[in-house]
Design a protein around this motif. Structure first.
Motif, PDB file in Angstrom:
ATOM      1  N   GLU A  32       0.887  -1.183   0.006  1.00  0.00           N
ATOM      2  CA  GLU A  32      -0.092  -0.116  -0.038  1.00  0.00           C
ATOM      3  C   GLU A  32       0.762   1.179   0.042  1.00  0.00           C
ATOM      4  O   GLU A  32       0.359   2.316  -0.243  1.00  0.00           O
ATOM      5  CB  GLU A  32      -0.952   0.012   1.293  1.00  0.00           C
ATOM      6  CG  GLU A  32      -2.068  -1.182   1.491  1.00  0.00           C
ATOM      7  CD  GLU A  32      -1.636  -2.325   1.824  1.00  0.00           C
ATOM      8  OE1 GLU A  32      -0.223  -2.630   1.976  1.00  0.00           O
ATOM      9  OE2 GLU A  32      -2.247  -2.773   2.661  1.00  0.00           O
ATOM     10  N   THR A  84       3.565   2.179  -1.817  1.00  0.00           N
ATOM     11  CA  THR A  84       4.560   1.904  -3.061  1.00  0.00           C
ATOM     12  C   THR A  84       4.369   3.023  -3.940  1.00  0.00           C
ATOM     13  O   THR A  84       3.312   3.738  -4.136  1.00  0.00           O
ATOM     14  CB  THR A  84       4.687   0.724  -3.663  1.00  0.00           C
ATOM     15  OG1 THR A  84       3.209   0.233  -4.069  1.00  0.00           O
ATOM     16  CG2 THR A  84       5.211  -0.350  -2.693  1.00  0.00           C
ATOM     17  N   GLN A  85       5.385   3.340  -4.922  1.00  0.00           N
ATOM     18  CA  GLN A  85       5.385   4.113  -5.971  1.00  0.00           C
ATOM     19  C   GLN A  85       5.095   3.355  -7.273  1.00  0.00           C
ATOM     20  O   GLN A  85       4.938   2.324  -6.998  1.00  0.00           O
ATOM     21  CB  GLN A  85       6.332   5.327  -6.278  1.00  0.00           C
ATOM     22  CG  GLN A  85       7.824   4.791  -5.544  1.00  0.00           C
ATOM     23  CD  GLN A  85       8.448   4.249  -6.514  1.00  0.00           C
ATOM     24  OE1 GLN A  85       8.081   2.880  -6.703  1.00  0.00           O
ATOM     25  NE2 GLN A  85       9.396   4.603  -7.165  1.00  0.00           N
ATOM     26  N   GLN A  86       5.302   3.834  -8.257  1.00  0.00           N
ATOM     27  CA  GLN A  86       4.929   3.314  -9.653  1.00  0.00           C
ATOM     28  C   GLN A  86       5.820   1.737  -9.948  1.00  0.00           C
ATOM     29  O   GLN A  86       5.566   1.314 -10.751  1.00  0.00           O
ATOM     30  CB  GLN A  86       4.874   4.064 -10.857  1.00  0.00           C
ATOM     31  CG  GLN A  86       6.075   4.658 -11.250  1.00  0.00           C
ATOM     32  CD  GLN A  86       6.628   6.059 -10.503  1.00  0.00           C
ATOM     33  OE1 GLN A  86       6.106   6.397  -9.293  1.00  0.00           O
ATOM     34  NE2 GLN A  86       7.238   7.027 -11.248  1.00  0.00           N
ATOM     35  N   HIS A  95      -0.480   4.491 -11.227  1.00  0.00           N
ATOM     36  CA  HIS A  95       0.303   3.493 -10.832  1.00  0.00           C
ATOM     37  C   HIS A  95       0.843   3.778  -9.226  1.00  0.00           C
ATOM     38  O   HIS A  95       1.770   3.020  -8.804  1.00  0.00           O
ATOM     39  CB  HIS A  95       1.500   3.039 -11.612  1.00  0.00           C
ATOM     40  CG  HIS A  95       0.885   2.373 -13.007  1.00  0.00           C
ATOM     41  ND1 HIS A  95       0.433   3.126 -13.933  1.00  0.00           N
ATOM     42  CD2 HIS A  95       0.618   0.915 -13.136  1.00  0.00           C
ATOM     43  CE1 HIS A  95       0.013   2.245 -14.865  1.00  0.00           C
ATOM     44  NE2 HIS A  95      -0.009   0.987 -14.647  1.00  0.00           N
ATOM     45  N   GLN A  96       0.703   4.885  -8.983  1.00  0.00           N
ATOM     46  CA  GLN A  96       1.286   5.379  -7.532  1.00  0.00           C
ATOM     47  C   GLN A  96       0.294   4.801  -6.486  1.00  0.00           C
ATOM     48  O   GLN A  96      -0.598   5.639  -6.147  1.00  0.00           O
ATOM     49  CB  GLN A  96       1.185   7.017  -7.375  1.00  0.00           C
ATOM     50  CG  GLN A  96       2.231   7.253  -8.497  1.00  0.00           C
ATOM     51  CD  GLN A  96       3.309   7.850  -7.738  1.00  0.00           C
ATOM     52  OE1 GLN A  96       3.738   7.554  -6.778  1.00  0.00           O
ATOM     53  NE2 GLN A  96       4.186   8.784  -8.790  1.00  0.00           N
ATOM     54  N   THR A  97       0.538   3.561  -6.198  1.00  0.00           N
ATOM     55  CA  THR A  97      -0.486   2.910  -5.123  1.00  0.00           C
ATOM     56  C   THR A  97      -0.522   3.821  -3.822  1.00  0.00           C
ATOM     57  O   THR A  97      -1.554   3.942  -3.049  1.00  0.00           O
ATOM     58  CB  THR A  97       0.123   1.480  -4.431  1.00  0.00           C
ATOM     59  OG1 THR A  97       0.484   0.704  -5.885  1.00  0.00           O
ATOM     60  CG2 THR A  97      -0.920   0.909  -3.817  1.00  0.00           C
ATOM     61  N   PHE A  98       0.727   4.352  -3.187  1.00  0.00           N
ATOM     62  CA  PHE A  98       0.737   5.108  -1.996  1.00  0.00           C
ATOM     63  C   PHE A  98      -0.342   6.512  -2.145  1.00  0.00           C
ATOM     64  O   PHE A  98      -1.097   6.532  -1.238  1.00  0.00           O
ATOM     65  CB  PHE A  98       1.991   5.725  -1.661  1.00  0.00           C
ATOM     66  CG  PHE A  98       2.022   6.197  -0.404  1.00  0.00           C
ATOM     67  CD1 PHE A  98       1.626   5.974   0.777  1.00  0.00           C
ATOM     68  CD2 PHE A  98       2.434   7.859  -0.501  1.00  0.00           C
ATOM     69  CE1 PHE A  98       1.744   6.587   1.923  1.00  0.00           C
ATOM     70  CE2 PHE A  98       2.749   8.642   0.733  1.00  0.00           C
ATOM     71  CZ  PHE A  98       2.213   7.914   1.903  1.00  0.00           C
ATOM     72  N   LEU A  99      -0.390   7.098  -3.345  1.00  0.00           N
ATOM     73  CA  LEU A  99      -1.160   8.171  -3.301  1.00  0.00           C
ATOM     74  C   LEU A  99      -2.795   7.635  -3.383  1.00  0.00           C
ATOM     75  O   LEU A  99      -3.558   8.459  -2.815  1.00  0.00           O
ATOM     76  CB  LEU A  99      -0.789   8.850  -4.890  1.00  0.00           C
ATOM     77  CG  LEU A  99       0.383   9.537  -4.543  1.00  0.00           C
ATOM     78  CD1 LEU A  99       0.867  10.048  -6.012  1.00  0.00           C
ATOM     79  CD2 LEU A  99       0.592  10.555  -3.302  1.00  0.00           C
ATOM     80  N   THR A 130      -3.871   5.116  -1.629  1.00  0.00           N
ATOM     81  CA  THR A 130      -4.045   4.643  -0.364  1.00  0.00           C
ATOM     82  C   THR A 130      -4.213   6.272   0.390  1.00  0.00           C
ATOM     83  O   THR A 130      -5.165   6.172   1.200  1.00  0.00           O
ATOM     84  CB  THR A 130      -2.574   4.089   0.315  1.00  0.00           C
ATOM     85  OG1 THR A 130      -2.463   3.047  -0.402  1.00  0.00           O
ATOM     86  CG2 THR A 130      -2.919   4.024   1.805  1.00  0.00           C
ATOM     87  N   LEU A 131      -3.398   7.205   0.224  1.00  0.00           N
ATOM     88  CA  LEU A 131      -3.911   8.685   0.516  1.00  0.00           C
ATOM     89  C   LEU A 131      -5.240   9.087   0.226  1.00  0.00           C
ATOM     90  O   LEU A 131      -5.866  10.002   1.143  1.00  0.00           O
ATOM     91  CB  LEU A 131      -2.887   9.783   0.392  1.00  0.00           C
ATOM     92  CG  LEU A 131      -1.371   9.408   0.964  1.00  0.00           C
ATOM     93  CD1 LEU A 131      -0.514  10.403   0.327  1.00  0.00           C
ATOM     94  CD2 LEU A 131      -1.398   9.347   2.375  1.00  0.00           C
TER      95      LEU A 131
END
Lengths: 147, 147, 147, 147
Positions: free
Chosen positions: A48, A50-52, B20-24, B26-27
């Motif tokens: 959760e 991570t970046q691309q 593809h930025q999962t963390f964003l 998540t935010l």
């Protein structure tokens, strides 16, 4: 930095404050060491965060390092003080790829109002450790009023 | 900065990478504008993202601003390039208290390899807007190899 | 920023302090404008101030910008305060090649203790002006005690 | 960092480049050590280099530290490379009061293009030494073209 301790309960003080950081709980970050003027936080890898390219997002690394810097300063502040991050600078040195991150921060210069800290983020992957980020931060001691 | 566009599909390129930025995700951060050399990201307040006083955590503000700076630079890079944050500095100016955060970044100096960006984070609370953070970041264009 | 003036004699105060900066006299830097929350300094090119390619040395550019940031903050401080640079970050954007340098700084966020400023250094070469450096600095108001 | 040497003549290369820095000669700064990935510069106190309280001007401290960082990186670059300061951040920790300043810089992370360095400025006053500034800088290796 033991001679600089102004609050005998600094470990408890730091741990109590940390426990109220909802975002760090969301990240899954764990406060692993509180010493006079230095702090370590450990963060296990989670997809959760991570970046691309599936590495830990730089924002996650920065948040954990900033928190470690803040509490390193806080550990040397008097009991009535609160800590505030004035600013920080981070250099991202390598991708945060691996199983867990260690953020280690220390006070470089304590002061009455201003504390300057540095921090290093190290990523562990199996038996291998790699420096992935370097931070310098300016922390402020607030007593009896707001900024 | 329209004359500096090197990739006609820059909007799609930025939006694809962002997705593809999962963390964003998540935010809960949303990419609201992509223009040549500037980007805006919006982040609604969520209690999972707070520090000990229930404001948005500085790490969240920084992550969103850093991302906006990175994509502002990326929008001006050629199609074959990837973008990397070399470093940034953030000044935290006021508590991130309110209903939603806007992170607005722009390229101050484009280059062949190095792009310098600035960003501002503005917190909206009702009809009121407040500048809560200022960032300067150094972004790098990577083509055909790793750093 | 006129409404933020706390010292009616801010122009005189800034000019008096500037007059005691021996190093700036050594450089040949001239204080050309003092407004509420902003300052301009002009520096004519001199060969004594160059690096290995005959451009103005980055250290010269930084010194002039830092001074402009400090006095921009000082202009908004109360009469009894002194100003101190806590830290700054500078991005060097282009070689400082030309006839004269203009360092323009302004306060982005005034505070009781902490003032955050940004500054731009512009090099004039004939009729052409070029942005050569960007600074963000944290200045501190000191009253009644040392840091 | 000996294993990272790419230019057997790095000491001579650094000393030659330093000799063309007119501004550093104007300051009176002396290159006292060149090792693989680290450099020391010494600057005797001179009244021409002071601010309003007769301490060394922060701009002088920064110029010497920036130069030390740049040459620390340059010492690890290949023979055909030139070095450029992309950006740096400096925290001023204490007044630069005393007889001579030592600026010591080292490479924290070497790279193909980007080198990250830290530096400390120490002021000697009699037998006493004091840390007066801390720098983190991003240096760039330029080969075969300009930035």
């Amino acid at each position: 930095m033991e001679s600089l301790i102004q609050d005998a309960n600094f470990v408890e003080k730091v741990r109590n404050s940390y426990a109220h950081q909802t975002f760090l709980a969301t990240l899954g970050a764990i406060l692993t060491d509180v010493s006079p003027g230095s702090v370590e936080i450990r963060l296990p890898y989670k997809s959760e965060l991570t970046q691309q390219h599936d590495f830990l997002h730089a924002g996650v690394v920065a948040a954990v390092l900033d928190t470690a810097c803040g509490y390193a300063a806080f550990s040397l502040m008097p009991p009535e003080a609160e800590v505030l991050t004035v600013e920080y600078k981070i250099n991202l040195l390598a991708p945060a790829k691996g199983e867990e991150l260690f953020a280690r921060a220390k006070v470089v210069k304590p002061g009455r109002t201003i504390f300057v800290c540095t921090g290093e983020a190290i990523m562990r992957h199996g038996n291998h450790e790699k420096l992935v980020a370097h931070m310098t931060g300016t922390m402020m001691s607030i007593t009896g009023r707001k900024l």
